[in-house]
Scaffold this motif. Sequence first.
Motif, short mmCIF file in Angstrom:
data_model
loop_
_atom_site.label_atom_id
_atom_site.label_comp_id
_atom_site.label_asym_id
_atom_site.label_seq_id
_atom_site.Cartn_x
_atom_site.Cartn_y
_atom_site.Cartn_z
N GLY A 1 -9.06 9.25 1.18
CA GLY A 1 -9.12 7.88 0.69
C GLY A 1 -7.80 7.15 0.73
N PRO A 2 -7.62 6.19 -0.19
CA PRO A 2 -6.42 5.35 -0.19
C PRO A 2 -5.12 6.13 -0.30
N THR B 1 -6.47 -3.79 7.61
CA THR B 1 -6.13 -4.49 6.37
C THR B 1 -6.40 -5.98 6.52
N GLU C 1 0.81 -1.20 0.00
CA GLU C 1 0.00 0.00 0.00
C GLU C 1 0.85 1.26 0.00
N HIS D 1 -9.21 0.36 0.73
CA HIS D 1 -9.94 1.02 -0.36
C HIS D 1 -11.09 1.87 0.15
N SER D 2 -11.14 2.10 1.44
CA SER D 2 -12.25 2.86 2.02
C SER D 2 -11.96 4.36 1.96
N GLU D 3 -13.01 5.15 2.21
CA GLU D 3 -12.90 6.60 2.28
C GLU D 3 -13.46 7.09 3.60
N HIS E 1 -10.07 -6.46 6.21
CA HIS E 1 -10.47 -6.41 4.80
C HIS E 1 -10.18 -7.73 4.10
#
Length: 370
Positions: free
Chosen positions: A330-331, A260, A186, A313-315, A263
Amino acid sequence: MTIRPATTVVTALTLVAAALALMYSVPLSIVLPAAALAPLLVEHLPDRFDTRAGEHARIVEDEAACRYLQRLAALHTGLLQAAASSDRYEVRRAVRIGHHQLFDTADLLQRHDTRSASSELIARERLMLQLAVQTRQIVPPMQGGAAAARHDRSGEQPPWGPYPPAPHRPSRPSPGHTTPIPPTKEETNMPQDGQPADEVYLLFAHEAYYPAAAQKREINTSLVAAASLLHPRVRQPDGTRIYERLTRGRRPGEIVPLATLTHELDGGRLWPEVGDWEAVTADLLQLIQEEECDALSLGLPHIARALVCSGPHSEVEVYDPAAGRHRAYGPAERIEVLAEVGKQLAWAEAGCALWPGDGLLAPANPETAT
């Protein structure tokens, strides 16, 4: 038999003093032992003192070695000057690391010449340069504490939090090489300044607390070496299972937020098959507070903390009352947060890597872990 000149002089003076003492009726039982012991002490005590001093001092006489130590001493002088104008923990820790580097380098040069130890000397000088540069960024030259005071009064965002205390393990060797953190999957923008670490790291948020060393700043997020999950005081086998999921397929040095993992576990639906992450992180926090393992303790701002608590990938939407609108993070912003955590980790690990604790358990399936 070689006799020190000082021994001869002391012997002569002792005989004169003994004769005078007998003239003044000092008992022979006192004069004779004193006259015999004085030359013996002068003959043997210097060697004992030299041996004892050698435990706390190093003597380097080679010209090339002295020039090299002068370069390191010049860098260390900059650290001392910065520490004189700042009470920041980071600066004081840099001074301690620099002091250990000077002593260990002198010890190395006492036993080897500069050519045979060139690779080790280059690594030590690189660490000292890194410490000098990072300290200069914290305390700019000719500004010192005044600059820090102006920054505090300006109302800008303070640093995320204090760095962890020096590793609490006397049996460990003195600080050695720094270990900058390479980019994770990331963290595409994280700088690479050195060799990657061998460890994977877990980043998790928790209820805020205020340790005395934090100078009244809250600690709301912690980062530990993945191997701390194998500590016997962590709930098992949950910690071991989470360790295997955490390290599977990761790059060395990767920082993995707990979010993470959530997710990757189908949004958290598969957590029951792996372990109780709440109990495990609570145990890890207890280990950190009791200094049973090392950690990077952070006081993340609200937005940064929300980002690491969200998936990759969330906001996170925040309402800006000044602009009258919502702003989305965001990312990309999450990567920046992780990159900044990586920089702080590289600083904290300058000298030695985070200690995961003692008596660690073996992974259940070591072939699946990096």
